[in-house]
Scaffold this motif. Structure first.
Motif, PDB file in Angstrom:
ATOM      1  N   GLY A 159       0.803  -1.203   0.000  1.00 44.17           N
ATOM      2  CA  GLY A 159       0.000   0.000   0.000  1.00 44.17           C
ATOM      3  C   GLY A 159       0.840   1.259   0.000  1.00 44.17           C
ATOM      4  O   GLY A 159       2.064   1.220   0.159  1.00 44.17           O
ATOM      5  N   VAL A 160       0.178   2.388  -0.147  1.00 40.49           N
ATOM      6  CA  VAL A 160       0.874   3.671  -0.179  1.00 40.49           C
ATOM      7  C   VAL A 160       1.265   4.057   1.247  1.00 40.49           C
ATOM      8  O   VAL A 160       0.402   4.183   2.117  1.00 40.49           O
ATOM      9  CB  VAL A 160      -0.020   4.763  -0.788  1.00 40.49           C
ATOM     10  N   PRO A 161       2.556   4.240   1.518  1.00 41.98           N
ATOM     11  CA  PRO A 161       2.957   4.659   2.868  1.00 41.98           C
ATOM     12  C   PRO A 161       2.586   6.115   3.127  1.00 41.98           C
ATOM     13  O   PRO A 161       2.578   6.944   2.220  1.00 41.98           O
ATOM     14  CB  PRO A 161       4.480   4.473   2.853  1.00 41.98           C
ATOM     15  N   VAL A 162       2.251   6.406   4.383  1.00 40.13           N
ATOM     16  CA  VAL A 162       1.888   7.756   4.808  1.00 40.13           C
ATOM     17  C   VAL A 162       2.900   8.235   5.834  1.00 40.13           C
ATOM     18  O   VAL A 162       3.311   7.489   6.719  1.00 40.13           O
ATOM     19  CB  VAL A 162       0.470   7.793   5.418  1.00 40.13           C
ATOM     20  N   VAL A 163       3.307   9.490   5.698  1.00 40.04           N
ATOM     21  CA  VAL A 163       4.189  10.126   6.675  1.00 40.04           C
ATOM     22  C   VAL A 163       3.558  11.449   7.086  1.00 40.04           C
ATOM     23  O   VAL A 163       3.129  12.235   6.240  1.00 40.04           O
ATOM     24  CB  VAL A 163       5.598  10.379   6.081  1.00 40.04           C
ATOM     25  N   CYS A 164       3.479  11.690   8.386  1.00 34.37           N
ATOM     26  CA  CYS A 164       2.969  12.953   8.919  1.00 34.37           C
ATOM     27  C   CYS A 164       4.147  13.876   9.214  1.00 34.37           C
ATOM     28  O   CYS A 164       5.163  13.442   9.765  1.00 34.37           O
ATOM     29  CB  CYS A 164       2.164  12.706  10.189  1.00 34.37           C
ATOM     30  N   VAL A 165       4.016  15.139   8.846  1.00 30.25           N
ATOM     31  CA  VAL A 165       5.042  16.147   9.113  1.00 30.25           C
ATOM     32  C   VAL A 165       4.412  17.256   9.946  1.00 30.25           C
ATOM     33  O   VAL A 165       3.382  17.801   9.563  1.00 30.25           O
ATOM     34  CB  VAL A 165       5.614  16.725   7.803  1.00 30.25           C
ATOM     35  N   VAL A 166       5.007  17.572  11.085  1.00 29.82           N
ATOM     36  CA  VAL A 166       4.456  18.572  12.002  1.00 29.82           C
ATOM     37  C   VAL A 166       5.367  19.791  12.056  1.00 29.82           C
ATOM     38  O   VAL A 166       6.566  19.671  12.346  1.00 29.82           O
ATOM     39  CB  VAL A 166       4.279  17.990  13.415  1.00 29.82           C
TER      40      VAL A 166
END
Length: 259
Positions: A159-166
């Motif tokens: 699947g498509v990996p998700v990364v959160c950036v804060v």
């Protein structure tokens, strides 16, 4: 989005979170965020998600696209998921199967925001409220989870990996980060230390929790520190933080000192 907008299937999803009001970043942090974000997106074929407005962290996303992004608007793949009720002159956008010109020039007397002209696509979320942020979060969360289920290639079972950036942000960002790292599997979260408010608080927690924490400090070349959060313990950290600290993460930019 693939069919109607003919967007290329993403191989990575970069979800940007932070303050919705304007705040200042040091030149070093701004340069690192802008260049790093666009380099990561272009090298991996990523989509970038933000609130899509021309204030706060979304404004920095737009400026990053302007400075380092492709000149071809169709290849920018920068999607704003935006509350309808916070957009200035939003009635100019009403229509079906029609082109509607929109001029992102803010009214200095308006409390609403303009759309960021350097985002390539927008999903406008309307729950009937006016001038309030937040109604977009549910749709954004569902969209991200749906994108995760998509295969990055028809022949690969991945699947498509998700990364959160804060970057910066208020009290709600802490619970947002908690949601990401509590998912199965956990979503990695990059926190830009030095950007202020919630980001600096999370960095503070990283530096002052017990030795057995599952937090990894990483240094980005030439620039600010990042906290890379993949912790199941963040819920314990979140519950242990004095709520007074969270309530004083005011929307005005400030230099924070922890003792």
């Amino acid at each position: 989005m693939l069919r109607e907008w003919q967007m290329e299937r993403p191989k990575l999803l970069l979800s940007i979170h932070g303050g919705s009001e304007n705040f200042s970043l040091s030149p070093k942090v701004k340069q690192t965020f802008s260049k790093g974000l666009i380099t990561a997106a272009l090298s991996t074929g990523a989509w970038i998600l933000s609130d899509g407005i021309n204030t706060g962290v979304s404004k920095y996303v737009g400026e990053a696209v302007k400075t380092f992004g492709s000149h071809d608007l169709r290849k920018r793949n920068t999607v704003g998921i935006t509350p309808w009720g916070v957009i200035d002159n939003n009635t100019d956008l009403i229509g079906r199967d029609a082109f509607r010109p929109y001029y992102p020039v803010g009214n200095p007397f308006s409390k609403r925001s303009c759309l960021s002209g350097f985002h390539s696509h927008f999903l406008l979320v309307d729950d009937g409220t006016q001038g309030k942020h937040g109604c977009q979060h549910g749709l954004r969360q569902k969209l991200e989870k749906q994108i995760q289920l998509q295969k990055i290639h028809p022949r690969l079972n991945q699947g498509v990996p998700v990364v959160c950036v804060v970057v910066e942000g208020g009290p709600a960002i802490v619970s947002t980060v908690l949601d990401y790292v509590s998912r199965a599997p956990p979503v990695p979260v990059f926190v830009f230390e030095g950007s202020g408010r919630a980001a600096d608080l999370l960095a503070f927690l990283h530096k002052h929790t017990s030795v057995d924490r599952l937090l990894i400090q990483m240094n980005m070349a030439e620039a600010t520190n990042l906290c890379f959060l993949t912790v199941e313990r963040l819920e314990d950290l979140y519950n242990s933080v004095n709520i007074t600290i969270l309530s004083h993460l005011n929307p005005q930019p400030c230099k924070q000192k922890f003792v």
